[in-house]
Scaffold this motif. Structure first.
Motif, PDB file in Angstrom:
ATOM      1  N   ILE A  33      74.155  28.296  12.985  1.00 29.83           N
ATOM      2  CA  ILE A  33      74.417  27.439  12.081  1.00 29.83           C
ATOM      3  C   ILE A  33      74.682  28.402  10.729  1.00 29.83           C
ATOM      4  CG2 ILE A  33      72.727  26.183  10.302  1.00 29.83           C
ATOM      5  CD1 ILE A  33      73.690  24.733  12.920  1.00 29.83           C
ATOM      6  N   GLN A  34      75.484  28.195   9.764  1.00 32.90           N
ATOM      7  CA  GLN A  34      75.838  29.136   8.655  1.00 32.90           C
ATOM      8  C   GLN A  34      74.866  29.255   7.591  1.00 32.90           C
ATOM      9  OE1 GLN A  34      79.084  27.450   6.183  1.00 32.90           O
ATOM     10  NE2 GLN A  34      79.293  29.437   5.036  1.00 32.90           N
ATOM     11  N   GLY A  35      74.473  30.620   7.273  1.00 29.34           N
ATOM     12  CA  GLY A  35      73.288  30.559   6.456  1.00 29.34           C
ATOM     13  C   GLY A  35      72.024  30.978   6.940  1.00 29.34           C
ATOM     14  N   LEU A  36      71.801  30.416   8.064  1.00 30.02           N
ATOM     15  CA  LEU A  36      70.428  30.366   8.585  1.00 30.02           C
ATOM     16  C   LEU A  36      69.983  31.767   9.089  1.00 30.02           C
ATOM     17  CD1 LEU A  36      67.882  28.746   9.394  1.00 30.02           C
ATOM     18  CD2 LEU A  36      69.044  28.309  11.613  1.00 30.02           C
ATOM     19  N   GLN A  37      68.912  32.215   8.529  1.00 27.31           N
ATOM     20  CA  GLN A  37      68.369  33.383   8.605  1.00 27.31           C
ATOM     21  C   GLN A  37      66.752  33.394   9.087  1.00 27.31           C
ATOM     22  OE1 GLN A  37      68.671  35.684   5.065  1.00 27.31           O
ATOM     23  NE2 GLN A  37      70.957  35.965   5.289  1.00 27.31           N
ATOM     24  N   LEU A  38      66.178  34.409   9.625  1.00 25.74           N
ATOM     25  CA  LEU A  38      64.900  34.697  10.066  1.00 25.74           C
ATOM     26  C   LEU A  38      64.642  35.929   9.476  1.00 25.74           C
ATOM     27  CD1 LEU A  38      62.436  33.341  11.491  1.00 25.74           C
ATOM     28  CD2 LEU A  38      62.895  35.057  13.169  1.00 25.74           C
ATOM     29  N   ARG A  39      63.773  36.204   8.616  1.00 30.40           N
ATOM     30  CA  ARG A  39      63.071  37.426   8.148  1.00 30.40           C
ATOM     31  C   ARG A  39      61.933  37.534   8.776  1.00 30.40           C
ATOM     32  NH1 ARG A  39      64.206  38.093   1.852  1.00 30.40           N
ATOM     33  NH2 ARG A  39      63.252  36.198   1.558  1.00 30.40           N
ATOM     34  N   VAL A  40      61.758  39.048   9.111  1.00 30.96           N
ATOM     35  CA  VAL A  40      60.528  39.400   9.833  1.00 30.96           C
ATOM     36  C   VAL A  40      59.851  40.540   9.010  1.00 30.96           C
ATOM     37  CG1 VAL A  40      59.399  40.337  11.940  1.00 30.96           C
ATOM     38  CG2 VAL A  40      61.611  38.847  12.095  1.00 30.96           C
ATOM     39  N   SER A  41      58.750  40.306   8.431  1.00 33.58           N
ATOM     40  CA  SER A  41      57.993  41.361   7.788  1.00 33.58           C
ATOM     41  C   SER A  41      57.199  42.363   8.668  1.00 33.58           C
ATOM     42  CB  SER A  41      57.067  40.649   6.684  1.00 33.58           C
ATOM     43  OG  SER A  41      56.011  40.183   7.312  1.00 33.58           O
ATOM     44  N   PHE A  42      56.882  43.537   8.023  1.00 34.51           N
ATOM     45  CA  PHE A  42      56.369  44.458   8.797  1.00 34.51           C
ATOM     46  C   PHE A  42      54.734  43.959   9.021  1.00 34.51           C
ATOM     47  CE2 PHE A  42      54.945  45.289   4.511  1.00 34.51           C
ATOM     48  CZ  PHE A  42      53.578  45.485   4.499  1.00 34.51           C
ATOM     49  N   THR A  43      54.177  42.932   8.725  1.00 31.77           N
ATOM     50  CA  THR A  43      53.363  42.356   8.904  1.00 31.77           C
ATOM     51  C   THR A  43      53.167  41.253  10.151  1.00 31.77           C
ATOM     52  OG1 THR A  43      53.244  40.699   7.373  1.00 31.77           O
ATOM     53  CG2 THR A  43      52.072  42.471   6.844  1.00 31.77           C
ATOM     54  N   GLY A  44      54.358  41.222  10.586  1.00 27.89           N
ATOM     55  CA  GLY A  44      54.713  40.306  11.740  1.00 27.89           C
ATOM     56  C   GLY A  44      55.149  38.917  11.219  1.00 27.89           C
ATOM     57  N   VAL A  45      55.121  38.627   9.999  1.00 29.28           N
ATOM     58  CA  VAL A  45      55.322  36.998   9.420  1.00 29.28           C
ATOM     59  C   VAL A  45      56.808  36.909   9.714  1.00 29.28           C
ATOM     60  CG1 VAL A  45      55.187  35.526   7.596  1.00 29.28           C
ATOM     61  CG2 VAL A  45      53.374  37.082   7.916  1.00 29.28           C
TER      62      VAL A  45
END
Length: 456
Positions: A33-45
């Motif tokens: 899917i164009q533009g769909l991202q998952l961002r992972v923070s250093f806290t695991g979120v």
């Protein structure tokens, strides 16, 4: 950007993603899917978002929700909606507002029950509303607070599978309600996706054919005669009308001289002329003396003005009938003396719960099959089926039975329309006499006495 950050999102892959070093954040891009991202923070979120350039060239990010609370399928659906709106020229604020304002399932159900109309244009009845809301409360907690676009087919199938373990009919009803909500939302432009409840395989449900047998009728009539709602149950049996119609029976709709009850609207969306046997007329005339100024044959204290819920009274009827049938069986086996029988009859009247526990335990010890005496599986709706069944037993045609019970089928509707009430009346009266004879009640006056016992 590393190719390792471009992956096909799945629950397993996203769950296994490593946590970045302290103070850093990793971004992964879905390859589907164009533009769909998952961002992972250093806290695991882990947070889903759509990152796209708008028509003017300015990049914008629209946050969707956190994984795994939001599934991959839900994120892809929402991203698809956002992409479509961006392509149509919507600005980020409008996109965010569309997401924020999308209704949740519980809100859409409430709106549907408030505004939806039946086929005849009338509003949904209060009873139907309560039934829908009770079903939702019991079986749809998992999706109640989900936005419509977040509910997927697997969730609906899970609900159906879980409820099917307890009740096949309830499971199918739950799916039908969910489907109705999505259809309503689509019709009113609250939702533009695919209905997740369509084409879910229904359970195979055996049609119910229970009705009062000849051996049960004496006990049933006797127990009905002792009930505080004896008139109601008697008329439900003698007319074969649906419970809701009998509950709302109004004096203005009765022509006792012509022996006809006119129901303006029935469950299947059509009016009905119900023929009244002499026994039914006699019971109604006796009833008229007790209802005062109420417009209803069975007045009630609630906002409807008429009787609403007779289930407790019906359960008491079935308990008395079953226990007396058991007592007769015990007597026939020589397990109950005349004195003990008299004491048992008194206990059934004064302490039915204790009587049930005591005599069922005796039956269990003697290994008496409960089918020989237990009538508690007989429902109020089975009174309607009982009249139809006795009509069939006494030779009535299917067309006449359908006319008298207001059944609506494509094949027989034209036939019903050509029938008048005379053959229907004859059939109903023949069936009524057969039931009364089986119950040991042969005279019209005896029926009136039955319905008046509760008022002595």
């Amino acid at each position: 950007m590393s190719s390792e950050s471009h992956i096909s999102f799945s629950k397993e892959r996203l769950t296994a993603l490593p946590t970045p070093e302290a103070g850093k954040r990793a971004t992964y891009h879905d390859t589907k899917i164009q533009g769909l991202q998952l961002r992972v923070s250093f806290t695991g979120v882990k947070t889903f978002s759509v990152y796209r350039r708008m028509k003017g060239g300015q990049p914008e990010r629209v946050t969707l929700g956190r994984f795994p609370t939001m599934t991959v399928e839900q994120a892809r659906k929402q991203a698809t909606v956002i992409n479509a709106e961006i392509e149509a020229g919507a600005n980020p604020a409008a996109v965010r507002r569309a997401i924020r304002e999308e209704p949740i399932f519980a809100e859409m159900l409430a709106e549907m029950l408030e505004k939806k109309k039946k086929r005849d244009g009338s509003p949904i009845s209060e009873r139907t509303k309560k039934d829908y809301l009770d079903t939702a409360r019991l079986h749809m907690v998992a999706i109640a607070n989900s936005k419509l676009s977040h509910i997927n087919r697997s969730e609906v199938k899970a609900i159906h599978s879980k409820v099917s373990k307890k009740s096949a009919r309830q499971a199918d009803k739950a799916v039908a309600i969910i489907s109705s909500v999505f259809n309503y939302a689509t019709d009113h432009e609250h939702f533009s996706g695919t209905n997740p409840a369509i084409r879910i395989q229904k359970n195979m449900v055996v049609s119910r054919d229970r009705f009062a047998q000849a051996t049960e009728l004496p006990y049933l009539f006797a127990a009905i005669g002792e009930s505080s709602l004896s008139d109601f149950f008697l008329l439900a049996l003698l007319t074969g009308a649906r419970r809701s119609n009998v509950q709302a029976m109004a004096w203005r709709d009765l022509d006792l001289m012509a022996r006809v009850w006119r129901i303006e609207m029935t469950k299947n969306g059509t009016p009905q002329n119900v023929t009244l046997s002499p026994e039914a007329v006699a019971a109604l005339k006796a009833r008229k003396l007790t209802t005062g100024t109420s417009p209803f044959v069975f007045p009630g204290e609630g906002k409807t003005g008429h009787l609403v819920e007779p289930k407790k009274a019906w359960a008491a009827v079935l308990l008395r009938a079953s226990l007396r049938r058991l007592l007769d069986h015990l007597g026939g086996l020589g397990k109950l003396s005349a004195k003990e029988r008299k004491q048992a009859d008194q206990q059934i009247t004064t302490a039915p719960a204790a009587a049930e526990k005591h005599y069922r335990s005796i039956a269990a010890v003697l290994k008496i099959d409960s089918a020989l005496y237990d009538m508690t599986d007989l429902r109020i709706h089975d009174l309607r089926r009982t009249l139809g069944s006795w009509q069939a037993k006494t030779g009535a045609s299917l067309a006449i039975i359908g006319k008298s019970l207001n059944h609506k089928t494509h094949q027989a509707t034209a036939i019903y329309a050509r029938l008048d009430l005379d053959p229907v009346r004859q059939s109903v009266e023949t069936a009524t006499q057969a039931m009364l004879e089986a119950a040991g009640v042969k005279q019209t006056a005896s029926v009136v006495l039955i319905s008046n016992q509760s008022r002595k």
